[in-house]
Design a protein around this motif. Sequence first.
Motif, PDB file in Angstrom:
ATOM      1  N   VAL A  98     -13.868 -99.173  50.573  1.00  0.00           N
ATOM      2  CA  VAL A  98     -12.461 -99.239  50.990  1.00  0.00           C
ATOM      3  C   VAL A  98     -11.787-100.459  50.359  1.00  0.00           C
ATOM      4  O   VAL A  98     -10.652-100.370  49.877  1.00  0.00           O
ATOM      5  N   GLY A  99     -12.473-101.584  50.327  1.00  0.00           N
ATOM      6  CA  GLY A  99     -11.917-102.786  49.704  1.00  0.00           C
ATOM      7  C   GLY A  99     -11.642-102.591  48.227  1.00  0.00           C
ATOM      8  O   GLY A  99     -10.587-102.997  47.725  1.00  0.00           O
TER       9      GLY A  99
ATOM     10  N   VAL B 149      -8.559-100.371  47.803  1.00  0.00           N
ATOM     11  CA  VAL B 149      -7.316-101.098  48.088  1.00  0.00           C
ATOM     12  C   VAL B 149      -6.955-102.017  46.923  1.00  0.00           C
ATOM     13  O   VAL B 149      -5.801-102.070  46.495  1.00  0.00           O
TER      14      VAL B 149
ATOM     15  N   ALA C 215      -5.631 -99.943  44.094  1.00  0.00           N
ATOM     16  CA  ALA C 215      -4.289 -99.433  44.382  1.00  0.00           C
ATOM     17  C   ALA C 215      -3.236-100.513  44.173  1.00  0.00           C
ATOM     18  O   ALA C 215      -2.180-100.260  43.584  1.00  0.00           O
ATOM     19  N   VAL C 216      -3.514-101.724  44.632  1.00  0.00           N
ATOM     20  CA  VAL C 216      -2.565-102.829  44.446  1.00  0.00           C
ATOM     21  C   VAL C 216      -2.421-103.162  42.970  1.00  0.00           C
ATOM     22  O   VAL C 216      -1.309-103.362  42.475  1.00  0.00           O
TER      23      VAL C 216
END
Length: 67
Positions: free
Chosen positions: A21-22, A25, A28-29
């Motif tokens: 998940v990290g 994220v 995505a950023v």
Amino acid sequence: MAKTQFPMMPKAGGGVLGKLVGIVVVLAVLTLVLKQPAEAAAIAKGIAAGLGGAVEGAATFLKGVLG
């Protein structure tokens, strides 16, 4: 004597799901910043303004309670 661990605190390291998940994220950023830098800047400014407002609100509350 053995170290006492708090039962509510998560253990260091995390699992595979947390790391995945990290990574998602962060990717995505990074994609947002590279493909749409103006929108990313606007989002960052909005987050900073929100955090600033929260800090000011907390300070006002503490002044009212303590002062």
